[in-house]
Structure formats: C-alpha cells, structure tokens
Design an enzyme around this catalytic site. Structure first.
Site, PDB file in Angstrom:
ATOM      1  N   HIS A  11      -0.353   4.830   6.922  1.00 57.46           N
ATOM      2  CA  HIS A  11      -0.089   5.197   5.531  1.00 57.46           C
ATOM      3  C   HIS A  11       0.257   6.678   5.390  1.00 57.46           C
ATOM      4  CE1 HIS A  11      -2.555   1.530   5.265  1.00 57.46           C
ATOM      5  NE2 HIS A  11      -1.672   1.245   4.321  1.00 57.46           N
TER       6      HIS A  11
ATOM      7  N   GLY B 118      -1.946  -4.304   0.842  1.00 58.86           N
ATOM      8  CA  GLY B 118      -2.084  -5.548   1.592  1.00 58.86           C
ATOM      9  C   GLY B 118      -1.131  -6.647   1.171  1.00 58.86           C
TER      10      GLY B 118
ATOM     11  N   ASN C  28       3.618  -5.779   5.658  1.00 63.42           N
ATOM     12  CA  ASN C  28       2.380  -6.510   5.975  1.00 63.42           C
ATOM     13  C   ASN C  28       2.673  -7.862   6.603  1.00 63.42           C
ATOM     14  OD1 ASN C  28       0.368  -4.624   5.172  1.00 63.42           O
ATOM     15  ND2 ASN C  28       0.925  -5.030   3.058  1.00 63.42           N
TER      16      ASN C  28
ATOM     17  N   ASP D 148      -5.193   6.692   9.750  1.00 64.27           N
ATOM     18  CA  ASP D 148      -4.857   5.367  10.285  1.00 64.27           C
ATOM     19  C   ASP D 148      -3.480   5.313  10.931  1.00 64.27           C
ATOM     20  OD1 ASP D 148      -3.070   5.295   8.115  1.00 64.27           O
ATOM     21  OD2 ASP D 148      -4.157   3.716   7.058  1.00 64.27           O
TER      22      ASP D 148
ATOM     23  N   SER E  59       0.803  -1.223   0.000  1.00 62.46           N
ATOM     24  CA  SER E  59       0.000   0.000   0.000  1.00 62.46           C
ATOM     25  C   SER E  59       0.836   1.274   0.000  1.00 62.46           C
ATOM     26  CB  SER E  59      -0.943   0.006   1.212  1.00 62.46           C
ATOM     27  OG  SER E  59      -0.201  -0.124   2.412  1.00 62.46           O
TER      28      SER E  59
END
Length: 181
Positions: A155, A42, A71, A152, A5
């Site tokens: 990111h 992801g 991830n 979040d 991502s």
C-alpha cells in the site's frame, strides 16, 4: 470511485488519500464536480460488480472510475472471471449514462510471467473493447520507490498519493471536459 484499499485510504490518515486530493483538485480546477468514494479495502471485481448497481442508482454518476482487480490477482483468482466482472461493471456504468475510466494494475513478477502479462493485459482489452478511458498502470512512477510504500510494501503511503492523482488526472480530465457540469 469504485476501488479497493489503494483508493480507500488504507493505512493513511483520513483525507490524505489520492481520492481526497482529487476532490480538492476538482474544486479548484473544475468546480461543481463531487466525488463519491465507494472504495473498500480488500474489494475484488466480484464484490464491486455486486455493489455497483445500487451505487449507480444512488449516485447517478457522470463518470465512474474503476480501480479493481489487484485483490483478484493477489488471491490467484481466475483472470477470465476478473475480466468478465470488469467488463460487466463497465457495461453497467455506460448503460447508466456514465463515462468510465479504468485504472489498470500490474502484479509483481513472482506470480510468473504468463499470469502477470495476462493480468496486465486484461485492463487494456476491456478498455479497448468497451471504448473506455484507461490508465494502463495506476502505480506508474511509484512502484519502483520503496520509500513510498507502507511497511507491508503493498500500500502506498502519503508520499505517493499526489503522484497517484497525477497518474489519473490526464486520463480523467478529458472525461470531465466532455461531461461538463
């Protein structure tokens, strides 16, 4: 570009991520280069490893940038699997004739010092053993700036994208010069 991502413009307007900025910089500083961004939000090292052979065949890249592993750690996957997958991606890329740049990652301290230290070290170990380029920490000069992250707190937002490119550029440019188009 094979990433997750952070390279797939998650939460960003299309064309505003660091990979799009890289493409624009290449057109002005090193014309003739083309960026193929095969990043998926992801994505894990296992996913990247499974997709890489077809991507190498399709694009026949001169340089492969690998930005995967974050991830894996967020999911608590075994570090040995992540390291093995990363190594196999590097080897496959090199066997196809591509130079490789690994973008290393770090995890927050709440994962425990042993895990975070081993995770951070695996990128350097693979890069050293496989003789590839390495950016030790992709989010250097960004991770300590909370206002450069989306809500979040994982990111980076649009404010961070230029710095992400600036982090990669000094490690990528020597590969560009060595593989002149």
């Amino acid at each position: 570009m094979l990433g997750d991502s952070l390279s797939a413009e998650y939460g960003l307007p299309r064309g505003k991520g660091w990979v799009a900025l890289l493409d624009a910089r290449l057109q002005t500083r090193h014309p003739g280069w083309q960026v193929n961004n095969a990043s998926i939000s992801g994505e894990t090292t296992a996913g990247g490893k499974s997709r890489l052979p077809a991507l190498l065949k399709q694009h026949q890249p001169a340089i492969v940038i690998i930005e995967l592993g974050g991830n894996d750690a967020l999911r608590g996957l075994a570090l040995q699997h992540s390291e093995n997958n990363l190594r196999e991606m590097v080897q496959a890329s090199k066997q196809s004739g591509a130079a490789v740049l690994i973008l290393g990652m770090r995890m927050p301290p709440n994962y425990g010092s042993q895990y975070t230290e081993k995770f951070s070290a695996l990128f350097a170990q693979v890069a050293q053993q496989e003789k590839t380029g390495l950016l030790p920490f992709f989010l250097d000069k960004i991770a300590d700036k909370p206002d450069w992250f989306q809500a979040d707190r994982i990111h980076p937002n649009t404010l961070a994208q230029e710095q992400m490119l600036d982090n990669v550029w000094p490690h990528l440019e020597p590969l560009l010069k060595a593989k002149k188009k």
